[in-house]
Enzyme design. Structure first.
Site, PDB file in Angstrom:
ATOM      1  CG  HIS A  95      -1.846   1.222   1.202  1.00  0.00           C
ATOM      2  ND1 HIS A  95      -2.837   1.383   0.255  1.00  0.00           N
ATOM      3  CD2 HIS A  95      -1.904   2.329   1.990  1.00  0.00           C
ATOM      4  CE1 HIS A  95      -3.471   2.522   0.477  1.00  0.00           C
ATOM      5  NE2 HIS A  95      -2.920   3.127   1.512  1.00  0.00           N
ATOM      6  CB  SER A  96       1.028   4.305   0.074  1.00  0.00           C
ATOM      7  OG  SER A  96       1.334   5.645  -0.202  1.00  0.00           O
ATOM      8  CG  MET A  97       7.365   3.582   0.899  1.00  0.00           C
ATOM      9  SD  MET A  97       8.241   4.238   2.357  1.00  0.00           S
ATOM     10  CE  MET A  97       7.863   2.957   3.551  1.00  0.00           C
ATOM     11  CB  SER A 123      -3.086  -1.079  -2.384  1.00  0.00           C
ATOM     12  OG  SER A 123      -3.950  -0.254  -1.634  1.00  0.00           O
TER      13      SER A 123
END
Length: 257
Positions: A95-97, A123
């Site tokens: 998720h993200s990073m 994500s």
């Protein structure tokens, strides 16, 4: 090599152990995040899917370790731990990073001739090729805090506490430095399917940027949009769990002799 190795225990957290799982999902959290972000997901997917969550240094039970502000170096460390995962089919969820890290881990596994993920779930992050010239890691504390509050991440309300703020801000600045200074290798391409998940109100990922993930694999790419912002997961956990079950069940069937 046994999973009880020190490296496995340092980097990976298993919240719902299950010896009967048919596949493994390795989850990598967002900037400022920790392994516990995936606690609910692990409980929901057990016992069919064994969820392992990556714990970055500098947070929770690793809070006394120095942070790593370089994404390639962090990916190098994580891939050494992922190699210790047992022999069942595994996928990566970031998720993200964490999505960028999952992508880099998958590339490193392939380059080393190690077992590679059957699926990448990307994500809350635009494709690596769609770079934005963000410099939030150089911004003031007030600007950083305003950004985090707009994202509405888990525990963001706790930033009103001065002691928690003093603890969290260096960690956020570290992680944003890692993300914003990262550049992908245009010649490196995966061969696994990619499922891109994004919130329909996430200002950090446009539809064009989400669909651009297709150029990063020779496998199929799908984009799934759910109601919500950058942390759509908090409110759409059931839909995410159902999607993961469908995709990972299909992989298990395909891998059955």
């Amino acid at each position: 090599m046994p999973e009880t190795s020190a490296r496995f225990q340092t980097w990976l957290r298993r919240f719902s152990p299950s010896g009967d799982a048919t596949s493994t999902l390795v989850c990598l959290p967002h900037a400022g995040g920790s392994a516990s972000f995936f606690f609910a997901l692990a409980r929901a997917l057990a016992p069919e899917i064994d969820v392992l969550a990556v714990q970055y240094p500098g947070r929770q039970d690793r809070r006394h370790e120095p942070n790593i502000d370089n994404l390639p170096e962090l990916a190098d460390r994580i891939v050494d731990a992922v190699r210790l995962v047992d022999d069942r089919p595994f996928a990566l969820f970031g998720h993200s990073m964490g999505t960028l890290l999952a992508y880099e881990v998958a590339l490193r596994l392939a380059a080393a001739g190690s077992p590679t993920p059957t699926h990448l779930f990307a994500s809350g992050r635009r494709a690596p090729s769609r770079h934005r010239n963000d410099r939030l890691h150089l911004s003031s504390d007030d600007d950083m805090l305003a950004h985090i509050r707009r994202l509405g991440g888990p525990g963001s309300a706790l930033l009103d506490d001065p002691e928690i703020r003093a603890m969290v801000l260096p960690l956020l600045r570290n992680d944003y430095h890692a993300v914003e200074t990262y550049r992908h290798d245009p010649s490196a391409v995966l061969d696994c399917p990619i499922t891109v998940l994004t919130g329909d109100r996430d200002a950090l990922v446009t539809m064009d940027e989400a669909h651009a993930w297709a150029r990063h694999t020779t496998g199929p790419t799908e984009v799934v949009t759910l109601p919500g912002g950058h942390f759509y997961l908090a409110d759409r956990n059931e839909e995410v769990v159902a999607l993961l079950r469908r995709r990972l069940s299909a992989i298990t069937v395909d891998k059955t002799p």
